[in-house]
Enzyme design. Structure first.
Site, PDB file in Angstrom:
ATOM      1  N   GLY A 269      51.820  48.940  28.207  1.00 15.44           N
ATOM      2  CA  GLY A 269      50.563  49.047  28.948  1.00 15.44           C
ATOM      3  C   GLY A 269      50.631  48.297  30.256  1.00 15.44           C
TER       4      GLY A 269
ATOM      5  CD  GLN B 269      50.056  43.627  33.984  1.00 14.24           C
ATOM      6  OE1 GLN B 269      49.606  44.563  33.320  1.00 14.24           O
ATOM      7  NE2 GLN B 269      51.084  42.906  33.580  1.00 14.24           N
TER       8      GLN B 269
ATOM      9  CB  CYS C 226      52.405  39.685  29.627  1.00 14.46           C
ATOM     10  SG  CYS C 226      51.466  40.155  31.081  1.00 14.46           S
ATOM     11  CG  LEU C 227      55.326  44.891  31.812  1.00 13.39           C
ATOM     12  CD1 LEU C 227      54.933  46.205  32.473  1.00 13.39           C
ATOM     13  CD2 LEU C 227      56.793  44.899  31.430  1.00 13.39           C
TER      14      LEU C 227
ATOM     15  CG  HIS D  99      47.966  42.205  26.899  1.00 11.97           C
ATOM     16  ND1 HIS D  99      48.819  41.204  26.484  1.00 11.97           N
ATOM     17  CD2 HIS D  99      48.285  42.429  28.191  1.00 11.97           C
ATOM     18  CE1 HIS D  99      49.598  40.843  27.493  1.00 11.97           C
ATOM     19  NE2 HIS D  99      49.304  41.570  28.541  1.00 11.97           N
ATOM     20  CD  GLU D 100      47.623  46.044  29.636  1.00 14.97           C
ATOM     21  OE1 GLU D 100      47.454  45.419  30.701  1.00 14.97           O
ATOM     22  OE2 GLU D 100      48.699  46.014  29.010  1.00 14.97           O
TER      23      GLU D 100
ATOM     24  CG  HIS E  10      46.391  41.740  32.400  1.00 12.82           C
ATOM     25  ND1 HIS E  10      46.970  40.637  32.983  1.00 12.82           N
ATOM     26  CD2 HIS E  10      47.334  42.239  31.565  1.00 12.82           C
ATOM     27  CE1 HIS E  10      48.204  40.482  32.508  1.00 12.82           C
ATOM     28  NE2 HIS E  10      48.448  41.445  31.640  1.00 12.82           N
TER      29      HIS E  10
HETATM   30 NI    NI Z   1      50.139  41.822  30.422  1.00 15.15          NI
END
Ligand code: NI
Length: 174
Positions: free
Chosen positions: A45, A50, A93-94, A135-136, A139
């Site tokens: 995701g 991001q 997480c990216l 999670h998103e 963000h």
């Molecule tokens: Ni993340």
């Protein structure tokens, strides 16, 4: 078009994203860029912040575990309507490369969101996909998953976070 992933500790990651009101071409371009960037980075995701855009948009790869990829899910202005059960699971997480930690989240959720055309949709997710949506949305509210873990565990992540902070400083030196 693929765009670079914003990395910790970039201050934009702590900002709150704003609801999408214009369902225009620019939103479609953002969604395409997000899907390209997510696939390139091999994430499940991604939130718009991001890639440096503060609109409440997320993408998710519901076929993350398959060789053949379908169309990615795009949720605009997602809101969790109901939740059921809790589950602890390791998460990454990216924006925080090589940081993984167990986070407790709702196991099953019902989500209301809009599509790229502004039309409302309701979806149910469980397990890793429910985790991904939560999670998103975090963000979008300026929260990183490392803030959701107990302080003792966060302490153990300190060395890696410090390393990321050093790398960030080095790459942003003018
Ligand atoms: Ni993340």
């Amino acid at each position: 078009m693929k765009r670079p992933i914003v990395l910790y500790p970039d201050p934009i990651l702590l900002k709150k994203s704003r609801p999408v009101v214009d369902f225009d071409e620019d939103l479609k371009t953002l969604a395409v860029d997000m899907v390209d960037s997510m696939r390139q980075a091999e994430g499940i995701g991604l939130s718009a912040v991001q890639i440096g855009d503060l609109r409440r948009v997320m993408t998710m790869d519901e076929r993350f575990d398959r060789e053949e990829k379908g169309e990615a899910t795009i949720l605009v202005n997602p809101v969790i309507l109901a939740a059921e059960g809790r589950e602890s699971c390791e998460e990454g997480c990216l924006s925080l490369p090589d940081v993984r930690e167990v986070v407790e989240r709702d196991f099953k959720i019902r989500v209301r969101a809009q599509g790229l055309d502004g039309r409302e949709v309701e979806r149910e997710y469980e397990g890793i996909l429910a985790r991904c949506v939560q999670h998103e949305i975090d963000h979008m509210d300026g929260k990183l998953f490392v803030t959701k873990i107990p302080a003792v565990k966060r302490l153990l992540l300190k060395p890696r976070l410090k390393e990321l902070e050093r790398e960030y400083k080095a790459s942003h030196r003018s």
